[in-house]
Motif scaffolding. Structure first.
Motif, short mmCIF file in Angstrom:
data_model
loop_
_atom_site.label_atom_id
_atom_site.label_comp_id
_atom_site.label_asym_id
_atom_site.label_seq_id
_atom_site.Cartn_x
_atom_site.Cartn_y
_atom_site.Cartn_z
N UNK A 199 21.95 -10.10 -11.26
CA UNK A 199 20.55 -9.96 -11.70
C UNK A 199 19.85 -8.78 -11.03
N UNK A 200 18.83 -8.29 -11.70
CA UNK A 200 17.97 -7.26 -11.12
C UNK A 200 16.65 -7.91 -10.72
N UNK A 201 16.20 -7.59 -9.53
CA UNK A 201 14.92 -8.14 -9.06
C UNK A 201 14.01 -7.00 -8.61
N UNK A 202 12.73 -7.35 -8.52
CA UNK A 202 11.72 -6.36 -8.14
C UNK A 202 11.11 -6.78 -6.81
N UNK A 203 11.04 -5.83 -5.86
CA UNK A 203 10.40 -6.11 -4.56
C UNK A 203 9.14 -5.25 -4.45
N UNK A 204 8.06 -5.88 -4.02
CA UNK A 204 6.81 -5.14 -3.87
C UNK A 204 6.25 -5.40 -2.48
N UNK A 205 5.96 -4.34 -1.73
CA UNK A 205 5.46 -4.55 -0.37
C UNK A 205 4.08 -3.92 -0.18
N UNK A 206 3.33 -4.50 0.73
CA UNK A 206 2.04 -3.93 1.12
C UNK A 206 1.88 -4.00 2.63
N UNK A 207 1.23 -2.99 3.17
CA UNK A 207 0.91 -2.99 4.60
C UNK A 207 -0.41 -3.74 4.76
N UNK A 208 -0.37 -4.82 5.57
CA UNK A 208 -1.57 -5.63 5.74
C UNK A 208 -2.47 -5.10 6.84
N UNK A 209 -1.82 -4.69 7.96
CA UNK A 209 -2.61 -4.38 9.14
C UNK A 209 -1.81 -3.48 10.08
N UNK A 210 -2.50 -2.53 10.71
CA UNK A 210 -1.86 -1.75 11.79
C UNK A 210 -2.66 -2.04 13.06
N UNK A 211 -1.93 -2.28 14.14
CA UNK A 211 -2.61 -2.65 15.40
C UNK A 211 -1.85 -1.98 16.53
#
Ligand SMILES: CCCCC/C=C\C/C=C\C/C=C\C/C=C\CCCC(=O)SCCNC(=O)CCNC(=O)[C@H](O)C(C)(C)COP(=O)(O)OP(=O)(O)OC[C@H]1O[C@@H](n2cnc3c(N)ncnc32)[C@H](O)[C@@H]1OP(=O)(O)O
Length: 249
Positions: A199-211
């Motif tokens: 199967x092919x899947x989709x990954x989506x990422x986001x940066x929530x916070x930098x500290x």
């Protein structure tokens, strides 16, 4: 701005005397990270293979998603002009560095044979087929992943470690773009539904916070049409100096 790559003599990294060692120069401000592997790779090969381009093992869903994002990528036209686009395809090579001590002397053979884990199989379609895209305006990173038959865990389905590897690859890339070189300090994954092999899947990422040195990233992995959630995950990356990693200090 491009990351500067310093050719060093063997002494400082305890590599064989006759060798030329390439290392990132941490003293310079972090550049867009994906100029580095290309630069590095071209130091060793006349034409390094970019593994994130379509090959004959890519199925219809992999191709559909590739086309969907690639058609929104900026590119140089035949006339030499730059066409604007919100996405950028990130090239992908099978090795970064020729020599790294990691604090221990590694034999010349090991250095020569070292390969990126996700790009170490020559049999196209057998393991990790993937391509990453980055959208700087929205600060989003996307991975399209087709899972090959050598990644089996539960019968007919993808191994959880292989799934974790792909998540780490997408969010690790995103964190590197956000903060320069990083290591994964913590990765939490909720496995919601198994992924059938092939199967092919989709990954989506986001940066929530930098500290400070820390960057917190989230990622979800869905079926290619977005209808099924396979995993949701959170991770912490910590900035490092690559020279420290290589010199083992
Ligand atoms: C490898 C770099 C290559 C760079 C190449 C450049 C460009 C290439 C382009 C793209 C690359 C793209 C993708 C990469 C693909 C895949 C990614 C694979 C990533 C990996 O496969 S990576 C291997 C597994 N990974 C490790 O092998 C890490 C082992 N580990 C360590 O090396 C240290 O442990 C480290 C560095 C993590 C921290 O060490 P440190 O000394 O620098 O920092 P320190 O301990 O002071 O922590 C600072 C603050 O983080 C907090 N903190 C730390 N750890 C925490 C934890 N676990 N949980 C909660 N909080 C934590 C502290 O509490 C403190 O927080 P506070 O500041 O608030 O007090």
């Amino acid at each position: 701005m491009t990351r500067s790559i310093l050719p060093l003599t063997g002494r400082s990294l305890r590599a064989p005397k006759s060798s030329c060692v390439f290392i990132y120069d941490d003293s310079k401000a972090p550049p867009p990270p994906f100029s580095a592997p290309q630069g590095l790779a071209s130091g060793f090969f006349s034409k390094p293979r970019d593994f994130s381009l379509p090959n004959s093992s890519w199925g219809p869903e992999m191709m559909r998603l590739y086309e969907q994002y690639n058609s929104q990528c900026g590119e140089e036209t035949e006339g030499g002009e730059n066409r604007e686009g919100p996405w950028k395809r990130l090239p992908s090579y099978n090795r970064f560095l020729k020599y790294a001590t990691g604090g221990v002397y590694l034999s010349r053979m090991i250095h020569k044979k070292a390969r990126l884990f996700t790009r170490n199989n020559r049999d196209q379609g057998a393991t990790f087929e993937y391509v990453l895209f980055f959208n700087s305006e929205e600060d989003k990173c996307v991975g399209v992943f087709q899972a090959g038959h050598l990644l089996e865990g539960p019968p007919g389905h993808v191994h959880g470690g292989a799934i974790a590897t792909m998540i780490d690859t997408v969010i690790g890339t995103h964190a590197t773009i956000a903060c320069g070189p990083v290591l994964t300090a913590n990765l939490n994954i909720n496995y919601r539904r198994p992924i059938p092999l092939g199967n092919t899947v989709l990954l989506e990422s986001s940066v929530d916070k930098k500290e400070g040195k820390k960057v917190f990233v989230t990622c979800k992995m869905t079926s290619s049409d977005g209808s099924k959630l396979h995993t949701d995950s959170t991770a912490l990356f910590v900035s490092i100096k690559v020279s420290q990693l290589l010199l083992g200090s």
